[in-house]
Structure formats: structure tokens, C-alpha cells
Scaffold this motif. Structure first.
Motif, PDB file in Angstrom:
ATOM      1  N   TYR A  12     -53.852 -49.497  45.078  1.00 30.52           N
ATOM      2  CA  TYR A  12     -52.874 -49.209  44.416  1.00 30.52           C
ATOM      3  C   TYR A  12     -52.603 -49.684  42.739  1.00 30.52           C
ATOM      4  N   GLY A  13     -52.802 -50.927  42.736  1.00 29.32           N
ATOM      5  CA  GLY A  13     -52.176 -51.970  42.070  1.00 29.32           C
ATOM      6  C   GLY A  13     -52.946 -51.140  40.789  1.00 29.32           C
ATOM      7  N   GLY A  14     -51.265 -50.675  40.121  1.00 34.59           N
ATOM      8  CA  GLY A  14     -52.048 -50.072  38.924  1.00 34.59           C
ATOM      9  C   GLY A  14     -52.012 -48.111  38.703  1.00 34.59           C
ATOM     10  N   SER A  15     -52.650 -47.914  39.971  1.00 37.16           N
ATOM     11  CA  SER A  15     -52.397 -47.000  39.817  1.00 37.16           C
ATOM     12  C   SER A  15     -50.890 -46.114  39.465  1.00 37.16           C
ATOM     13  N   ILE A  16     -51.132 -44.669  38.773  1.00 40.37           N
ATOM     14  CA  ILE A  16     -49.576 -44.266  38.332  1.00 40.37           C
ATOM     15  C   ILE A  16     -49.441 -42.739  38.724  1.00 40.37           C
TER      16      ILE A  16
END
Length: 474
Positions: A214-218
Motif C-alpha cells: 500500500y505504500g504510495g497507493s491511491i
């Protein structure tokens, strides 16, 4: 308090505080949503001297302020006494229901929503992007070790900006939906937790949880907070008042978190893959055509707020491909074209030193990536100058499209300030040189084309005046 007098006049011209639904701002525009559009005096707003211009669309008054928009926002909120709590009476709800919902309504809705959740975090994205590019430059060319404390700290700053993106988007999305912002940030923090993000073999009461980084997910956090909005509304009606403060947040997260991890996370991942595949297909099959067209249209995307709506495409491209060949590239080319055209306009009225100086500063700001002052203050009132902008953007887009220009970092405000975004992580300079050549072509062609068009326009007016004078004398 520089904008007190302006705020008083704006408040009067939009129908008073009773007509305000919501107040927010982006990088350069103060955004005021009104309940009754008929109470807005557009002509009076057009005559305000402290504004660079205004846009009125879809029930929202956008006042073009420039770099001091945060100060203008604070002054307006203080002068108006408006609270950010959304208040809709029955009459306003009915007018919204009856409003014609055509294609542009939904376009503006998506663009406006995206602008309000992305713009507050743009400073962090710019800082993170620039500092990562600077780190790549120092590691590859200045002898800084990737294992050094300096590189570690710099990468921590970058990670805080991008890896923690779900936390920031959770906060801004919840605020936009009138939920407690901390609950959105809470959900984002859960997603990026080391116990969940990228961890394999998780389950929730026997239901398997798809492994997602989920790092950097939108998309997962935006969808998750959207779901939270409906859960919150249902629980608000269900839970007795005396235990609501304690029980509602607990039940909300107990419902929202599993749904987000089991359903929304995988959906977001699948959509991201499809977006990445589409970007590859587009640039492989029609990049040399698509990029010039998109670059020429980009200023109008900014005007409609659609530039924020397409930011997820850039983030997904960087996450799946390792680079973005579309969003940052067309923004870079377009912003340089707008800035260069504004400089040409300032040179065409150099006899008016005060106005020429203001437009010159707008042009420089545009070259650095913030184009609203240049677009609204120098170009939109001179449609023929925008032809020069389009010619320059098309020329730069052809160069970038034919030779496949890429941005290796996703950030905000693409321009000369973010030129290092185009340096490859391995330090090779081919793409960076291409970015510089593209920038030179865009700036040069935009400036010359705009200057020539404006000069020809002046000559035509002079000839017309001479003909009229001669006919009157005869």
C-alpha cells in the motif's frame, strides 16, 4: 491581513456567509462553493483589483490569487466567520437534485474532488520528488555513498512524502467528505503499517487477505474512505447518543478495515495494472501523436481541475513501470509553454512597465511550474496568445513523444524546478538531455510564436485604423 478588504467585497458579491457551502483552496485558487448560484455577482467579482481573475462553474467560485492563496484563505475565513462544517438546508438539497447532470457536470465533479484531496499534499510531493532526484544526482555524480547517513536521511524524507501517501489522502478525503479527518488518516496508517502492507499469508477470521503493497497507493484509501462515509452515516443513526463518541469510531474501523483489505485493496491493485498496461499501449502505439495533443490541452485540464484527476495515472505508472511517460511529461511541456507565452506577452507591452513587470513575473512562475497566474493573468484574456502556447506545447510534445521522454519521479508543479525528475535512477543522462532539449524547444517555439502572433495582430489593427482614418478623411 493583506486580503481583508478583498474578503469583505467577495463575501458581499457571493451573497453573504449564508450562501457559502464550503471554502477551500488549491495552489493558487481560493475555492468557494455556494448554495445559490443566482446570488453571485460575477461582474462585480471581475472588477476586484486584488484578483488575477476568477472562474465560476458548477456552483463553485474560484478566485485566482497566486502564491499567497493560503493567506487569502485564512483572511476570508476570518472575515466571513465561516466554519468548514458543511451545512445544507432543504432548499439547497433540492436545487442540487434538480441541477442538470450532464457529462461536464460529472467531469467537474471528479476534477473538483480530486483537486481538493490532492492539492493540500502537493508541497510534500514536490519536496519528496525533488529531494529524491537530488539524491540520485549526488549518488551518481558527487560520490555520495548510497549507504551514507546523508542518503539515508534524504530517502527517509522521500519515503515520508510518497510511501505515506495513503495517510495524507485518507486525511484529505475524509475532510472533503465531512468525516473526522483523523479517521481517514487512521485508515491510511493501517494500510501502510508494516504488519499489513506487502505482508503475505494474512487472513481475517479465515477470509484470506490479498497481499498488497500500500505504500504510495491511491485508489484503496480513497475507496475505503468513501465506504467509511456510508458506514459512518448508518452508525450515526443506529448508535444511541450517550455511547456514540466511544462506540462509533470502534465499529466504523471494525467494518471498514476488513472491507478495505479484502475487497478495495485488490480492486485498486487490479485497476493499477490495467492503467499501467494502458499507458504502455498508448505510448507504444501513439505516443508521438498523443503527447503533443495532451500537452496542448493540458492548460485547459488545469482550468477544469482535471490535472489532479489524472495524477493517479502518473503514480500508478511510476509504481508499475518505474517511470511516467504521460502525466508529468505533458505537464512539464505545457507549463513551460504557458510560462514562455506569458513572457512573450510581457515583452509585447513593455511600454507599460508596471503591467509588463507583473506579467514577466507570472511567466517566470509558470516556467517553474505554477501556471495559474500566467494563464489567467496574461493569456486567457488574449486568446491569440494561447495559439502560441498551443504551438509551443505541440512542438515540445512532438520531441518528447518521438524520443519517449520519461519522468522517473511523480510529484507536483512540473517545470524547470523539477527538471531533475527526468534523471534516470542509474545516473545515465540520455533522458535528462532529452528533457533539456524538449524544454528548450518548448520555450523557444512558444515565445517566438506568441510574439509573432501578437505582433501581427497589432499590425492588423494599425492597418485597419489607417484604413478607417483614410475613409473618414475622404
Amino acid at each position: 491581513m493583506k486580503y481583508v478588504n478583498m474578503s469583505k467585497k467577495v463575501l458581499e458579491y457571493i451573497g453573504g456567509v449564508e450562501n457559502i457551502q464550503n471554502v477551500g483552496h488549491c495552489a493558487t485558487r481560493l475555492r468557494i462553493n455556494v448554495k445559490n448560484e443566482e446570488l453571485v455577482d460575477e461582474e462585480a467579482l471581475s472588477n476586484l483589483t486584488d484578483l488575477l481573475g476568477h472562474v465560476f462553474k458548477n456552483g463553485q467560485v474560484q478566485l485566482i490569487i497566486g502564491a499567497n492563496v493560503n493567506e487569502a484563505y485564512n483572511d476570508f475565513v476570518e472575515v466571513s466567520g465561516f466554519t468548514t462544517q458543511l451545512e445544507e438546508d432543504a432548499e439547497h438539497a433540492e436545487s442540487k437534485e434538480n441541477k442538470k447532470k450532464n457529462f461536464m457536470y460529472y467531469v467537474n465533479l471528479v476534477g473538483g474532488f480530486s483537486a481538493e484531496i490532492f492539492m493540500p499534499i502537493v508541497p510534500a510531493l514536490i519536496t519528496g520528488g525533488v529531494i529524491l532526484a537530488a539524491n540520485n544526482f549526488m549518488v551518481n555524480y558527487l560520490g555520495v555513498s548510497p549507504e551514507s547517513g546523508t542518503a539515508t536521511i534524504i530517502l527517509a524524507i522521500f519515503s515520508a512524502a510518497f510511501s505515506m501517501l495513503p495517510i495524507y489522502l485518507g486525511f484529505t478525503t475524509a475532510k472533503k467528505l465531512n468525516l473526522p479527518p483523523i479517521m481517514g488518516a487512521f485508515l491510511g496508517a493501517i494500510l501502510v503499517s508494516q504488519s499489513i502492507s506487502g505482508v503475505e499469508g494474512l487472513d481475517f477470521f479465515g477470509i484470506p487477505v490479498t497481499t498488497v503493497d500500500y505504500g504510495g497507493s491511491i485508489l484503496p484509501i480513497v475507496i475505503g474512505v468513501g465506504f467509511m462515509y456510508y458506514v459512518d452515516k448508518y452508525l450515526d443513526k443506529l448508535i444511541p447518543e450517550f455511547i456514540k463518541y466511544f462506540l462509533k469510531p470502534f465499529l466504523t474501523m471494525l467494518i471498514v478495515v476488513p472491507f478495505t483489505l479484502i475487497v478495495f485493496g485488490p480492486i485498486g491493485t487490479v485497476l493499477s495494472v490495467y492503467v499501467g498496461n494502458f499507458v504502455i499501449w498508448l505510448m507504444d502505439t501513439a505516443g508521438f501523436i498523443a503527447l503533443p495533443i495532451l500537452s496542448a490541452l493540458y492548460p485547459y485540464m488545469v482550468m477544469l481541475g482535471l490535472d489532479k484527476a489524472i495524477m493517479p495515472i502518473g503514480f500508478n505508472a511510476v509504481a508499475t513501470l518505474g517511470y511516467d511517460p504521460v502525466v508529468m511529461v505533458m505537464g512539464f511541456i505545457s507549463n513551460l509553454a504557458v510560462g514562455a507565452s506569458a513572457l512573450a506577452v510581457s515583452r509585447s507591452i513593455k511600454e507599460n512597465k508596471e503591467k509588463s513587470g507583473a506579467l514577466f513575473s507570472f511567466g517566470l512562475t509558470g516556467l517553474l511550474g505554477i501556471t495559474e497566474p500566467a494563464f489567467y493573468g496574461a493569456l486567457i484574456g488574449r486568446p491569440k496568445a494561447l495559439i502560441g502556447t498551443a504551438i509551443g506545447a505541440t512542438a515540445g510534445g512532438l520531441v518528447g513523444g518521438i524520443f519517449l521522454l520519461k519522468s522517473y519521479v511523480m510529484g507536483g508543479a512540473p517545470g524547470l524546478f523539477t527538471l531533475l525528475f527526468f534523471m534516470a535512477p542509474d545516473g545515465t543522462m540520455g533522458n535528462m538531455v532529452l528533457a533539456i532539449v524538449t524544454a528548450a524547444v518548448t520555450i523557444g517555439v512558444s515565445f517566438v510564436a506568441t510574439k509573432v502572433i501578437l505582433h501581427q495582430d497589432v499590425k492588423k489593427k494599425e492597418v485597419k485604423e489607417e484604413v478607417l482614418t483614410a475613409s473618414e478623411n475622404n
